[in-house]
Each structure stands twice: as C-alpha cells, then as structure tokens.
Design an enzyme around this catalytic site. Sequence first.
Site, PDB file in Angstrom:
ATOM      1  N   GLU A 236       0.858  -1.182   0.000  1.00 38.33           N
ATOM      2  CA  GLU A 236       0.000   0.000   0.000  1.00 38.33           C
ATOM      3  C   GLU A 236       0.896   1.235   0.000  1.00 38.33           C
ATOM      4  O   GLU A 236       1.835   1.335   0.797  1.00 38.33           O
ATOM      5  CB  GLU A 236      -0.906   0.031   1.224  1.00 38.33           C
ATOM      6  CG  GLU A 236      -1.792   1.280   1.264  1.00 38.33           C
ATOM      7  CD  GLU A 236      -2.654   1.385   2.507  1.00 38.33           C
ATOM      8  OE1 GLU A 236      -3.438   2.350   2.601  1.00 38.33           O
ATOM      9  OE2 GLU A 236      -2.545   0.508   3.380  1.00 38.33           O
TER      10      GLU A 236
ATOM     11  N   ASN B 240      -4.655   5.311  -2.374  1.00 39.83           N
ATOM     12  CA  ASN B 240      -5.892   5.876  -1.852  1.00 39.83           C
ATOM     13  C   ASN B 240      -6.545   6.781  -2.886  1.00 39.83           C
ATOM     14  O   ASN B 240      -5.859   7.528  -3.592  1.00 39.83           O
ATOM     15  CB  ASN B 240      -5.621   6.673  -0.577  1.00 39.83           C
ATOM     16  CG  ASN B 240      -5.364   5.763   0.606  1.00 39.83           C
ATOM     17  OD1 ASN B 240      -6.277   5.111   1.100  1.00 39.83           O
ATOM     18  ND2 ASN B 240      -4.123   5.682   1.057  1.00 39.83           N
TER      19      ASN B 240
ATOM     20  N   ASP C  56     -11.942   0.423   1.468  1.00 37.36           N
ATOM     21  CA  ASP C  56     -11.049   0.623   2.609  1.00 37.36           C
ATOM     22  C   ASP C  56     -11.862   0.877   3.877  1.00 37.36           C
ATOM     23  O   ASP C  56     -12.986   1.381   3.827  1.00 37.36           O
ATOM     24  CB  ASP C  56     -10.131   1.817   2.317  1.00 37.36           C
ATOM     25  CG  ASP C  56      -8.951   1.897   3.266  1.00 37.36           C
ATOM     26  OD1 ASP C  56      -8.659   0.877   3.927  1.00 37.36           O
ATOM     27  OD2 ASP C  56      -8.318   2.953   3.348  1.00 37.36           O
TER      28      ASP C  56
ATOM     29  N   GLU D 241      -6.038  -5.033   7.819  1.00 42.05           N
ATOM     30  CA  GLU D 241      -4.947  -4.116   8.131  1.00 42.05           C
ATOM     31  C   GLU D 241      -4.851  -3.922   9.638  1.00 42.05           C
ATOM     32  O   GLU D 241      -5.779  -4.233  10.386  1.00 42.05           O
ATOM     33  CB  GLU D 241      -5.140  -2.771   7.426  1.00 42.05           C
ATOM     34  CG  GLU D 241      -6.371  -2.000   7.852  1.00 42.05           C
ATOM     35  CD  GLU D 241      -6.458  -0.650   7.167  1.00 42.05           C
ATOM     36  OE1 GLU D 241      -5.429  -0.177   6.653  1.00 42.05           O
ATOM     37  OE2 GLU D 241      -7.549  -0.070   7.148  1.00 42.05           O
TER      38      GLU D 241
END
Length: 862
Positions: A334, A393, A455, A512
């Site tokens: 990420e 993102n 997310d 996560e």
Amino acid sequence: MIVRKKILIVEDNEINRMMLYGILSSDYQVLEAENGQEALSVLKQYEEQISLILLDIVMPVMDGYTFLSIVKKDPAYSSIPVIVTTQNDGESDEVAALSHGAADFVVKPYKAQIILHRVANIINLRETAAMINLVQYDRLTGLYSKEFFYRRAKELILAHPERSYDIICSDIENFKLINDVFGMPAGDRLLRGLADLYTTMVGNHGICGRFNADQFSCLLEHHWEYEDGAFIQATETINTLSSAKNVVMKWGIYSVEDRSISVEQMCDRALLAARSIKGRYGTYFAAYDDALRNKLLREQAITNGMESALARGQFEIYLQPKYRIKDDSLAGAEALVRWNHPQWGMQSPAEFIPLFEKSGFITKLDQFVWDRACAVVQSWDEKGYPPISVSVNVSRADIYNADIADILVKTVRKYRLPPSRLHLEITESAYTENPKQIIDTVGRLRELGFVIEMDDFGSGYSSLNMLNQMPLDILKLDMKFIQVETAKPVNQGILRFIMGLARWMNLSVVAEGVETRDQLVRLREIGCDYVQGYYFARPMPCTKFETLLRERGLASKAEESSSVRPLGKRRGQVILVADEDEEYRAEVRRMLEGRYQVAEAADGDAALSCMAGYEYKLAAVILSMTLANPDGLSVLEVLQREKAVWKIPVVATGPWDKLLEQQALQMGADDFAGKPHSQLSLLKRVQRAVGVNSSWERECALRDEAYRDYLTGLLNRRGLDYAVEALRKEDEPLAVYLFDLDNLKQINDQYGHVEGDQLLVQFSGLLRSHTRATDILARFGGDEFIVVIKQMGTQQIALKKGEDICRAVRESSFAKAIPATASAGVAVWNTEDPLDTILERADEALYRAKRENKGGCLLWRG
C-alpha cells in the site's frame, strides 16, 4: 414579460372603484373588494404579492378601521402599506387612520396625478425598506444577518472601549441528521427556537446573529465567568422544543481583547473553539486560547506551504507490505504519503491530510502518489522483479472529479502498466455520501481494469444491500475493527460472518492493523486472504521495500515437473517448446540456458496440458505446426479461442511454406520461424515476442486478484464473464453445468469451516481431473460451481458426463472422511442465448435434482 405589481382597492362604492381602476390599471394589476371581510379573503389568496391597499373607511359588513386592525396584527400582511381614502378631510380622521397603521391618507374626489404619485412613492419606500430588512435580518429567525452582525458588533465595540465583550458562537453537532430524519420544517422550527433562546440569553446586554445553517453568534457584555451549568441548561431548553430530538450543542467563546482584529476573525476563533470539542461527550463549551491559536497558526502554515512542498519534492511515498496469509509470502504493498519538511522534519499524515481534504489540495497530492507508485512498479519490472500490485488511496474529492478515469488511465499508460497493477482504495464512508455517483464512477474504473478495494470496512454504516450494489473486488477490514473482533472468542464476533459474506460475493479480504501473532492466527483460522500491519512491517521507504522484495521474492514458483529443466531463470519465466523432434527440443533448451526455464511437450495434448498447468507463468510457446495429436494449427485454434484466459505469445515453427506460415499467423501466432533456422535467429524471435507481449506478466495480478476465486483457484463470476466472451464463435454446442455441494452448511457446523473449505478445494480438484484443459471452471459463490464443457455432441452425453462427476464425488476419498455428495443441473447452450438465461435453466434442473435425485444430475428439458 414584466409582471405588474398588484394593488387591492377596498371600496363599497362601485363608481369610486371604477374611477380608481381607471387611474391605476395602466400601471398596475388591480384587485377589488366591496368591504373589509371580502378584502381579507383576497389577502389570504395573494398574501405578500399585493404591493399596496387603497382602503375606504366607511363600509358595510366590515369597516376600514376594523380591517386595518386585523391586518396589522397578522405578520403575513402587516408589512403591506395601506392608503386610507375618505370624503372627510378632517385632521381627526387622518390621525385615526395613521394611528391604526395606515401609511398615507387621501381625500375624495380622487385626483389622478396625486393618487399615482403617492402609490408609486409608498410602494418604492416599502420595497426599499424590505431590501434593507432582507440585508440586515435573517429571514427565518429575525436575528441579524452575518454581514450586519459584523457591522453592528464592530460599532458597539468601538463605541464602548470601557466595556468587556465576548463573542459566543454555537454549532449543532447533528443538525444535518435532524433535517434528514425529521424534515426541513422541523429543522426550521428548531432554528427559530434557538434564535429565541439567544435573544432571551442576551437580553439588553448584546446583539445576536445567525450565520449559516445551524451557526449562531452573539456579542455579549462580559459580566460573569462561564460554567458548564449555563450551557447544559441552554441545551436542555433546546431539547424541550417539539422539533428537537437529542440535539447536541457545542459553544465556543472568544474574549474580545485584541480589538484591532476584525469581528469576522473573532467569530472564526469562537467557532474554532466550538469545533475543537465536537464529538467530546460531556464537554459543552470551549474558550479560544493560546493552544487553539497555535493550532490555527500551524494549520495555516501547513496550508500555505503545501503547494511549494509539492513543487520542491518534499512529499514522498512509503510502502507498507501486504502478505498472503496462507503462506506468509509478500503479495503487494500500500502506497502512503509522507511529508519530509526541511524545517519541521517528517510530518504525520494524520495532521496534514484532513487539511488537504478541506482545501481540495488532496486531489493534486493523490495524483502525485498515483504517479510515483506507478513509477516504482515500472522500475521493479525493469529490474526483473516479479510483478506485484500497489494499492493507492482515492479521496472523496477524486471521486467527484469528472476526469478521474482519464487521469488514472493516462498514469498507468505513461508507465506501460495494466490498470490491474494499481489497486484503488476507496474508504467505506465515501460510499454513503452519494451512492449513485460513487457506483457509476467506480464501476467505470473497474470496467477499465482497475481493482477496487473498499477501505476501512467495518468503520462505517454501509448496509448489506448497498454493499451488494457496489462494484468491488476486495474488502479491506478497518484496523480498529480487527483489534476488537480478534480479541473476542472464536465462536463470537462477526469476522467469520464477514468472511462468509466475502466468499459469497467473490471478494478477497485484506486485514490491516495486524499487530500480534494471536490476531494473525485468528485471521488465518477464519480464512482471511491478506494481512498488513506492524506485526509484519511498518511503512518504509521505497528503497527498503525493494530490498525486502529482492530478499523474499514474490512469484509463485514454477510447478516442479519432469519436463521442466531448471537451466537458469530470467524473471521466473517459462518457455514451452512443443515439438515432435527430441533433438530439436534439446538444441532449443541449450540455446535458452541461463535465460529461461524450459518446459517440453512432444505432441499437441501434452502442449495443451502444459499450458493449462503453467497458466500465467508461460512467457512464450515455441510451437511446431507439424505436431500430432492434435496438430499445431489445432493448438493455435485453442489458444485463439481461449485468449481471454491464456494470452501467451507464440512463435510457430515448421518447414518453409508460405501457406503454412500464412495459416499460422492468421490463427494468432506472433511470428513464424521456418526450418531449418539458426538458434540465434530463434532466440531473437522469442525475445521479440516476449517483449511485445510482456503484458502476460503485468496481467498476472489482475487475474489472481480479480478473476480467480481465492480459495479454489477457479474463475470467479467476473472471470467467468470474461472467459465466456471467447465462446461466442463456438459452432459446437456447449454443456453448462451448475454443481452444488449438498449440505455444506451442516458440514461446516459439524466439522468446522476449515474442513468445509478443504472440501471445496478437493471438489474443485475433482472437477479439474474430470474436465479438459480447454473447458471453463468457475466457483459461482458459496457451494455452487459452474462448468462449461465444449463440443458436447448430444444432451444424453452431457447428462452422462454430469452423472459421472456426481458419482466420482460419492466415491472419492474425501467423501469417505466426510459424507459429501454433489447435485447438478445441466443445460445445453448454443451461445446465442445470454449466459444468465442458460444458468437459470441449469439452476432449474439443479433444483429438481436436489428434490428428486439428490447426489445426481438432471438435464433441463424446457
């Protein structure tokens, strides 16, 4: 067309009405009433559309004075000016009329010029006063408007330097929710009640204003110290209003000490104090102080420096590794942004990202991150590392950018990457703001090949219905959610439910914020796919991540086989040499030594089996057109048909023959090498084919993540839709099977989900062993599987094949340990009907099989 102003004539004498109509009708729209009672009905119909009333005093039913008294008491009509008309020009009558609220007084008989001038003047005065009133006062609450409040507060502060003043501002925490749930009228009633509270609280010691929506302010003489009690009481008073439901108020106070700053700045500071305690239960007010001032200055410095920081290269990306949980292998990363300021040092994203989102600068920063992430991935490819995807993102502001798709596509093309190498993380809360626009935009990005991740799943309030509509590939579980849920006993919590939901929807799951081994073990138990967090690694600079990539490696190792000669590696690629001549294969093997791994096949069946076994690992095929069983052209035909699944560059070989060369190239070969040829010539052709078609490597991530079921390795629904596109040219009928593992829920309950998952894996292996490499296998969701078998001659043959597979399940070794059966329905497809129609038919046959022939197969017969 200009709309003429309306004038109401209230006069019992018809001749007088006609005279007034004649004077006024050329300039105004004239309405008429014979008495006060009738005039009230006209007013009720037109209300403030009436610009002026001409009123006779002496009338039957209701005289002029009574009418005036009623009108001036009603807020809806009180602002309409009234000119009284009478035959008596005595001073007492004029005083009486004016005392009842009349604006002017005229005497009969009427003089046209006098009437016109007075009417025009009074209407102009009324409109001017209304405009001034509109500027000075908030229409809903009657308090000062924002601009006039600033002006009056400044005048009071300057006029009374000996007095101490405070600016008090308030904000309703959940006002938008009140409007959404109870409606705008309820919200308006609440605002009027709050205005009344302010007016009562301030009294004669200050002034009040409404700024926008639910923000109010007052300038108040400082007579006492502020305590919670007063604000608690004020909040309780608000909540006694009929339109109020659990209203939470936050108040901010600025003590006017520096009189050189503007009132607007004073109010901003009071509002900043109010916002600083939003979400803090039991805290009702806050005063602006040095700490808040320093915070404000800091935020201003960050905002002022953001553009130059980007131009000077102060932002950089860090990468946090993502691991595949089943084997702890490195699976991706990420991309996170860091600000390395020359004076302040490394800045926390938690400090600057919210400010960038507020200012809109976040869109520029996101595009910078997308660009840098793609540049890093391209550099890894050039250095020969196995291909991985990087998640980036996508902010709310990006979603509303009409050009987002073009920007992202141009970015990946700039670095010669397929969209699948860039995973787009969109926070769960963004989906709830404007679902339709989000769905449309994200759906378009997904169609372009980008992999979509939701997310922070578990941190918001997405309904299951909305989740089902979202175009998604991956769920990314929120860090706090993971920490809370993994602390619960195994048989509690909803993590297992979420995993089942994800499997049913063919979604991969990333957890996560994994910080402990216990969390990892729990996630592995319930079948989570990927993890990231401090337990594995913190976010790191790109150079450090590259070291990790180099040390641990990524690509799935080539399957060990007797036909694979590990004569050195080049980026983990395998070259298949399919040729009937063993000596030729040996020459090619020696030529490729140190560059590629080599797999060999001596006939067409072996070549197809090898391609199915290696799937995405094949860099190229050297294919002889003179192969047997089947011949090289038939193998090429299969590859051409299956290019949606196998996109493998092919160098065809054969005797120097123009017709053969033409046929090979028409069937999809990338090059043709006539025999005999030098090995150096063949090497150049292979390298050229691999270079031109290197997208096989870059598309690996897309197929792994988006087109394959995480558990069984079969195609998922998305992969199935993609693969069947190649079937439209099939001449022979196809058999479409829908298999269902019977009683899987009971098996999960009795033996556990781990055993249930193992059963799914074993069943998928059995399907592979009973079908050809060219057939299409997919997991449809949960315990349902789809099999598309080609060249199925008759319905009877199709039914027999289904029965054979169902019998193989009953007789399998895994069915002896756990009593397992599979039922199936089959429908024959000529590819003209939509696939969904055929699946409905197969499902109908399956339902009948489960009812009448459980553990067997039935044919759909219409």
